[in-house]
Scaffold this active site. Structure first.
Site, mmCIF file in Angstrom:
data_model
loop_
_atom_site.group_PDB
_atom_site.id
_atom_site.type_symbol
_atom_site.label_atom_id
_atom_site.label_comp_id
_atom_site.label_asym_id
_atom_site.label_seq_id
_atom_site.Cartn_x
_atom_site.Cartn_y
_atom_site.Cartn_z
ATOM 1 N N PRO A 120 -7.695 -5.023 -6.576
ATOM 2 C CA PRO A 120 -7.272 -5.000 -7.973
ATOM 3 C C PRO A 120 -6.054 -4.094 -8.161
ATOM 4 C CG PRO A 120 -9.637 -4.589 -7.772
ATOM 5 C CD PRO A 120 -9.079 -4.582 -6.387
ATOM 6 N N GLY A 139 -6.301 2.242 -8.838
ATOM 7 C CA GLY A 139 -6.567 3.379 -7.962
ATOM 8 C C GLY A 139 -7.144 2.965 -6.616
ATOM 9 N N GLY A 176 -5.338 1.508 -4.309
ATOM 10 C CA GLY A 176 -4.270 1.534 -3.302
ATOM 11 C C GLY A 176 -3.597 0.202 -3.063
ATOM 12 N N SER A 177 -3.560 -0.681 -4.088
ATOM 13 C CA SER A 177 -3.013 -2.016 -3.832
ATOM 14 C C SER A 177 -1.532 -1.957 -3.451
ATOM 15 C CB SER A 177 -3.248 -2.947 -5.020
ATOM 16 O OG SER A 177 -2.265 -2.781 -5.977
ATOM 17 N N ALA A 222 0.194 0.515 -1.982
ATOM 18 C CA ALA A 222 0.369 1.050 -0.628
ATOM 19 C C ALA A 222 -0.071 0.011 0.408
ATOM 20 C CB ALA A 222 -0.436 2.334 -0.463
ATOM 21 N N ASP A 238 -2.497 8.263 -0.480
ATOM 22 C CA ASP A 238 -2.755 6.817 -0.559
ATOM 23 C C ASP A 238 -2.217 6.087 0.671
ATOM 24 O OD1 ASP A 238 -3.636 7.318 -3.117
ATOM 25 O OD2 ASP A 238 -2.713 5.513 -3.939
HETATM 26 O O1 PMV Z 1 -4.628 6.633 -8.830
HETATM 27 P P1 PMV Z 1 -4.555 6.776 -7.351
HETATM 28 O O2 PMV Z 1 -5.762 6.359 -6.618
HETATM 29 O O3 PMV Z 1 -3.290 6.248 -6.768
HETATM 30 O O4 PMV Z 1 -4.621 8.325 -7.007
HETATM 31 C C1 PMV Z 1 -3.765 9.274 -7.450
HETATM 32 C C2 PMV Z 1 -4.188 10.550 -6.806
HETATM 33 C C3 PMV Z 1 -3.535 11.770 -7.401
HETATM 34 O O5 PMV Z 1 -4.054 12.887 -6.681
HETATM 35 C C4 PMV Z 1 -3.874 11.921 -8.868
HETATM 36 C C5 PMV Z 1 -2.023 11.727 -7.247
HETATM 37 C C6 PMV Z 1 -1.530 11.827 -5.808
HETATM 38 O O6 PMV Z 1 -0.354 11.493 -5.583
HETATM 39 O O7 PMV Z 1 -2.278 12.278 -4.923
#
Ligand code: PMV
Length: 325
Positions: A96, A100, A102-103, A105, A147
């Site tokens: 999705p 969050g 990691g799509s 990356a 990520d």
């Molecule tokens: O939203 P995500 O899963 O891409 O995570 C971001 C994680 C943070 O610590 C908030 C930002 C980061 O760059 O590590």
């Protein structure tokens, strides 16, 4: 033809504090993945097909900062492939978007692996990770790099960003990954996580910027909060490595409370976290940037159906059950 793929990911402990040099743990989520397929073509140009986002276009017709175009341009630039070959590139992903998981990356990693294998020679994981970090920076400002790291290595990762080192030199001088601590680790016993999706896009750039504003206004207080998160992440790694998952649940609950203090939770995330705990989860927390996106719950495998349906009744748009081995 060459194909390559990369998994999704979740952050298990330490989001936000990781930006300030505290340790964080992240896990690959192999139930979802991005895949890139490359074929030589008789038509002129580089044609990109990404049916999931209704994209069928010639590379030159896309803006240079388009996430997929940026990967291809950067790769062709650094690999000095010339003249540009004629290619068909197909990208699919079951991860999705903006949740969050990691799509972005994963698409970058799958695509650069496929491009390098097809056009030159397969890049090493270190090269892929450095490349993916540069792309993350284009889109997300100052990401920690966790990520791209977990998606590249596809293993549980203990990650510490080298902030003090970075502070001495401008970002452009620092090679991606230089000075970061990246350690893969192995759980002593498998454990099970349910991921619940709020269905609300996670505005990670905004939540990172808001935490930065809080920190700038009262550094002593927030350094203390980040220290607590860092201690939780370290303790969690130890517990995972000795197979003590019960305490891991408490640590998740404590980490969630600190994320609430950082103002990055939301009513929807809190509702899913509460629902998971009430349905028997050992612990639960938001995962990633927050305000939307996903939460995670540690469960006993036999509770997977109960926790998943409780999450759906509390508003989750989707759930994924993943075993960490
Ligand atoms: O939203 P995500 O899963 O891409 O995570 C971001 C994680 C943070 O610590 C908030 C930002 C980061 O760059 O590590």
């Amino acid at each position: 033809m060459t194909t390559a793929s990369a998994p999704g990911k979740i952050i298990l402990f330490g989001e936000h504090a990781v930006v300030y040099g505290r340790p964080a743990l992240a896990l690959p989520v192999t139930q979802v993945h991005a895949e890139a397929e490359i074929l030589a073509s008789n038509s002129t140009g580089i044609w990109i097909h990404a049916p999931g986002i209704h994209l069928h276009a010639d590379l030159n017709s896309l803006p240079s900062d388009h996430p997929i175009a940026a990967v291809i341009h950067n790769f062709l630039f650094i690999s000095r492939v010339s003249p540009f070959p004629n290619l068909e590139i197909k990208i699919t992903s079951s991860i999705p978007v903006a949740s969050g998981l990691g799509s972005g990356a994963a698409v970058t990693v799958a695509l650069v692996r496929a491009l390098s294998s097809f056009l030159v020679h397969p890049m090493t994981d270190e090269e892929v990770n450095a490349f993916a970090y540069d792309i993350e920076k284009l889109h997300h400002g100052t990401p920690s790099g966790i990520d791209n790291t977990v998606v590249t290595y596809a293993k549980p990762v203990y990650f510490v960003k080298a902030t003090s080192f970075r502070a001495e030199r401008s970002d452009s001088e620092v090679e991606a990954g230089e000075g970061n601590i990246i350690e893969t680790f192995k759980p002593a016993a498998p454990f099970t996580i349910v991921i619940g999706d709020t269905g609300i896009p996670a505005p990670t750039k905004e939540s990172v910027a808001d935490v930065r504003r809080l920190w700038e206004a009262d550094k002593a207080r927030w350094e203390g909060v980040f220290d607590q998160v860092g201690e939780i992440a370290k303790e969690a790694r130890t517990r995972i490595e000795i197979g003590d998952w019960r305490l891991l649940g408490d640590l998740m609950n404590q980490n969630h409370a600190l994320l609430q203090e950082m103002t990055v939770s939301s009513p929807e995330l809190d509702r899913l976290v509460d629902a998971a705990r009430k349905a028997g989860a050992v612990g639960a927390k938001l995962s990633g940037g927050g305000r939307g996106g996903n939460m995670i719950a540690l469960i006993q495998p036999e509770n997977a159906d109960e926790v998943s349906s409780a999450l759906k009744s509390a508003g989750a748009k989707g759930t994924i059950v993943t075993q960490v081995i």
